[in-house]
Write an enzyme that holds these catalytic residues in place. Sequence first.
Site, PDB file in Angstrom:
ATOM      1  N   GLY A  38       0.822  -1.220   0.000  1.00  0.00           N
ATOM      2  CA  GLY A  38       0.000   0.000   0.000  1.00  0.00           C
ATOM      3  C   GLY A  38       0.851   1.263   0.000  1.00  0.00           C
ATOM      4  O   GLY A  38       0.363   2.347  -0.299  1.00  0.00           O
ATOM      5  N   LYS A  50      -6.829  11.199   5.665  1.00  0.00           N
ATOM      6  CA  LYS A  50      -8.274  11.378   5.472  1.00  0.00           C
ATOM      7  C   LYS A  50      -9.067  10.718   6.598  1.00  0.00           C
ATOM      8  O   LYS A  50     -10.162  11.150   6.936  1.00  0.00           O
ATOM      9  CB  LYS A  50      -8.712  10.853   4.102  1.00  0.00           C
ATOM     10  CG  LYS A  50      -8.538  11.872   3.007  1.00  0.00           C
ATOM     11  CD  LYS A  50      -7.120  11.978   2.510  1.00  0.00           C
ATOM     12  CE  LYS A  50      -6.480  13.302   2.535  1.00  0.00           C
ATOM     13  NZ  LYS A  50      -5.115  13.330   2.034  1.00  0.00           N
ATOM     14  N   GLY A 179       2.057  23.969   1.168  1.00  0.00           N
ATOM     15  CA  GLY A 179       1.520  23.191   0.042  1.00  0.00           C
ATOM     16  C   GLY A 179       0.373  22.316   0.513  1.00  0.00           C
ATOM     17  O   GLY A 179      -0.271  22.601   1.533  1.00  0.00           O
ATOM     18  N   ASP A 303       5.761   8.216  -8.012  1.00  0.00           N
ATOM     19  CA  ASP A 303       6.546   9.374  -7.547  1.00  0.00           C
ATOM     20  C   ASP A 303       8.004   9.323  -8.001  1.00  0.00           C
ATOM     21  O   ASP A 303       8.647  10.368  -8.148  1.00  0.00           O
ATOM     22  CB  ASP A 303       6.533   9.435  -6.003  1.00  0.00           C
ATOM     23  CG  ASP A 303       5.187   9.868  -5.452  1.00  0.00           C
ATOM     24  OD1 ASP A 303       4.223   9.965  -6.238  1.00  0.00           O
ATOM     25  OD2 ASP A 303       5.103  10.104  -4.234  1.00  0.00           O
ATOM     26  N   HIS A 435     -31.681  15.791  -8.116  1.00  0.00           N
ATOM     27  CA  HIS A 435     -32.025  16.873  -7.192  1.00  0.00           C
ATOM     28  C   HIS A 435     -32.565  16.291  -5.903  1.00  0.00           C
ATOM     29  O   HIS A 435     -33.345  15.354  -5.955  1.00  0.00           O
ATOM     30  CB  HIS A 435     -33.099  17.764  -7.828  1.00  0.00           C
ATOM     31  CG  HIS A 435     -33.580  18.836  -6.900  1.00  0.00           C
ATOM     32  ND1 HIS A 435     -32.842  19.970  -6.654  1.00  0.00           N
ATOM     33  CD2 HIS A 435     -34.702  18.925  -6.148  1.00  0.00           C
ATOM     34  CE1 HIS A 435     -33.498  20.722  -5.777  1.00  0.00           C
ATOM     35  NE2 HIS A 435     -34.624  20.122  -5.460  1.00  0.00           N
TER      36      HIS A 435
HETATM   37  P1  NAI Z   1       4.044  20.738  -2.189  1.00  0.00           P
HETATM   38  O1  NAI Z   1       5.000  20.784  -3.312  1.00  0.00           O
HETATM   39  O2  NAI Z   1       2.585  20.614  -2.423  1.00  0.00           O
HETATM   40  O3  NAI Z   1       4.225  22.073  -1.325  1.00  0.00           O
HETATM   41  C1  NAI Z   1       5.441  22.461  -0.735  1.00  0.00           C
HETATM   42  C2  NAI Z   1       5.331  23.932  -0.365  1.00  0.00           C
HETATM   43  O4  NAI Z   1       6.462  24.272   0.416  1.00  0.00           O
HETATM   44  C3  NAI Z   1       5.307  24.859  -1.562  1.00  0.00           C
HETATM   45  O5  NAI Z   1       4.267  25.770  -1.415  1.00  0.00           O
HETATM   46  C4  NAI Z   1       6.696  25.532  -1.510  1.00  0.00           C
HETATM   47  O6  NAI Z   1       6.675  26.836  -2.019  1.00  0.00           O
HETATM   48  C5  NAI Z   1       6.981  25.519  -0.026  1.00  0.00           C
HETATM   49  N1  NAI Z   1       8.398  25.526   0.340  1.00  0.00           N
HETATM   50  C6  NAI Z   1       9.424  24.858  -0.235  1.00  0.00           C
HETATM   51  N2  NAI Z   1      10.573  25.065   0.446  1.00  0.00           N
HETATM   52  C7  NAI Z   1      10.248  25.876   1.495  1.00  0.00           C
HETATM   53  C8  NAI Z   1      10.986  26.436   2.591  1.00  0.00           C
HETATM   54  N3  NAI Z   1      12.301  26.184   2.754  1.00  0.00           N
HETATM   55  N4  NAI Z   1      10.329  27.247   3.474  1.00  0.00           N
HETATM   56  C9  NAI Z   1       9.005  27.488   3.325  1.00  0.00           C
HETATM   57  N5  NAI Z   1       8.263  26.995   2.316  1.00  0.00           N
HETATM   58  C10 NAI Z   1       8.875  26.174   1.428  1.00  0.00           C
HETATM   59  O7  NAI Z   1       4.598  19.602  -1.218  1.00  0.00           O
HETATM   60  P2  NAI Z   1       3.931  18.846   0.020  1.00  0.00           P
HETATM   61  O8  NAI Z   1       2.793  19.647   0.567  1.00  0.00           O
HETATM   62  O9  NAI Z   1       5.063  18.515   0.927  1.00  0.00           O
HETATM   63  O10 NAI Z   1       3.359  17.538  -0.639  1.00  0.00           O
HETATM   64  C11 NAI Z   1       4.258  16.598  -1.263  1.00  0.00           C
HETATM   65  C12 NAI Z   1       3.579  15.826  -2.369  1.00  0.00           C
HETATM   66  O11 NAI Z   1       2.547  15.008  -1.871  1.00  0.00           O
HETATM   67  C13 NAI Z   1       2.963  16.741  -3.393  1.00  0.00           C
HETATM   68  O12 NAI Z   1       3.332  16.279  -4.674  1.00  0.00           O
HETATM   69  C14 NAI Z   1       1.478  16.580  -3.192  1.00  0.00           C
HETATM   70  O13 NAI Z   1       0.765  16.724  -4.397  1.00  0.00           O
HETATM   71  C15 NAI Z   1       1.364  15.183  -2.625  1.00  0.00           C
HETATM   72  N6  NAI Z   1       0.208  15.140  -1.733  1.00  0.00           N
HETATM   73  C16 NAI Z   1      -1.030  15.062  -2.254  1.00  0.00           C
HETATM   74  C17 NAI Z   1      -2.134  15.089  -1.437  1.00  0.00           C
HETATM   75  C18 NAI Z   1      -3.480  15.054  -2.033  1.00  0.00           C
HETATM   76  O14 NAI Z   1      -3.609  14.739  -3.202  1.00  0.00           O
HETATM   77  N7  NAI Z   1      -4.540  15.414  -1.308  1.00  0.00           N
HETATM   78  C19 NAI Z   1      -2.010  15.166   0.021  1.00  0.00           C
HETATM   79  C20 NAI Z   1      -0.675  15.287   0.448  1.00  0.00           C
HETATM   80  C21 NAI Z   1       0.380  15.260  -0.395  1.00  0.00           C
END
Ligand code: NAI
Length: 461
Positions: A38, A50, A179, A303, A435
């Site tokens: 998983g 979630k 993020g 990934d 609806h």
């Molecule tokens: P992310 O790439 O979404 O966001 C990282 C954020 O950190 C960005 O806004 C960036 O500007 C900021 N950042 C980078 N370096 C920094 C620093 N030194 N200081 C302050 N801000 C900084 O990455 P995240 O949130 O860690 O997620 C990782 C991956 O997991 C992503 O690809 C995401 O799409 C995936 N994911 C998807 C989810 C979903 O589909 N619901 C839930 C959680 C994660």
Amino acid sequence: MEHFDVVVLGGGPGGYVAAIKAAQLGMKVLICEQEHLGGVCLNKGCIPTKTLLKSIKIYKDIKNAAKFGIEGVNTEVLKLNLALVQQRKRQVVEQLVRGVHGLLKGNKVHIVFGSGEIINNNQIKVNGSDYKVKNIIIATGSVPILPPIPGIGGPNVITSNEGLDLEEFPESMAIIGGGVIGVEFAQIFAEAGVRVSIFEMQPYILPTVDEEVGQILRNELEKKGVKIFVNAKVKEILANEIIAEINGNESKFPVQQILVAVGRKPSLTGVNPDVLGLHTERGAIVTDKTMATNLSHIYAIGDVNGKSMLAHTASMEGIIAVENIAGHNSKMDYKVIPQCIYSFPEVSSVGMSEAEARDKYGDILVKKFHFRGNGKALIEDQQIGFVKVVAESKYKEILGVHIVGPQATELIAEAVVAMNLEATAEELAQCIHPHPTVSESMQEAFHSVVDKAIHSLDDLK
Ligand code: NAI
């Protein structure tokens, strides 16, 4: 030495789906997993977060019970017991992991637990045993990035991995990175009463999300007391505080726990690109649209190829890789991949943003339908947000859909189907939606693109 048609390295949503599909296509398959079937999604990502959010949602609803005419709830004593919440989370995760195991076994996939290593393009080694293979699918996933901030290794610093296993809420939490992970964790902790602050280095949190959508989410987080610092550079982490430079000014922020969520990077455990001659770019394995790498019979999905880093992309890439191994001519299309954020309200999107569509098509239509005009959203007390549709102006083909509001993460599936079928707004507006449902807001937004929404006066302006 045992022989296999396909060996899959990694049992996450990319790897296990690829293994099942390969077995369904008649291949002899081995899947190798070093930890839990998983992968991150099921054990340390999508599913546990979630599950925690579900408990938070119920807690939030009970606190709000009086609004729905329910008396007798003493919000003074109402308590979210994180240890018990974690117990339910573990049950959900364990059930799903057992389910994946059962699916693999049922499809006669051989499973080996241990860290696999690719020796060459037709041999892998696991726990000291060698396996001869015709094809290898690398699905080794990703790990959190730890930025080089002094103090990052301290005991008060965690990533989402540890954040999901906390048994007690801290009093305060600073989240580095605004993020998807940062926002989802901010939501969980803020609703539980933790003082949360986000430090984002860009001028906005969620920099990749539609601007209007992001603004709504920012307002909602701030209403919950989340402090959002943008243009913020964390300079140092100390035992009980962090030092950050915000818009050029350095300040100290007292905080108990720090969660780092600045993105993830591909994990190449068991894969040595230099020895194998495997092409990588910024740490990710380079693949083409068939998911093939530069080495014959070696594919990379999920990934580890750094293309989209979403579980549902990984699963589709797994199916594409296997179909190509089976001799089909399948190509991965990255144009229509939905993205979801499980916040309150939820956020989802697919396709082009307004700016991307304008760049590509010049003349575009952008229409919104607000949930405040939807009966079911009012029943649910979730009238904040909208469905926004971006369409090209000639045939009114849908180019992008961005939703913030109730069940946004479910509603987006309709837009995915529509865009895959290259549907026009007219065709979609003609589809009768049940609806009362929030899905009527989708139909209304499509009506608005065609001409005018029924339950809104916005199009008369
Ligand atoms: P992310 O790439 O979404 O966001 C990282 C954020 O950190 C960005 O806004 C960036 O500007 C900021 N950042 C980078 N370096 C920094 C620093 N030194 N200081 C302050 N801000 C900084 O990455 P995240 O949130 O860690 O997620 C990782 C991956 O997991 C992503 O690809 C995401 O799409 C995936 N994911 C998807 C989810 C979903 O589909 N619901 C839930 C959680 C994660």
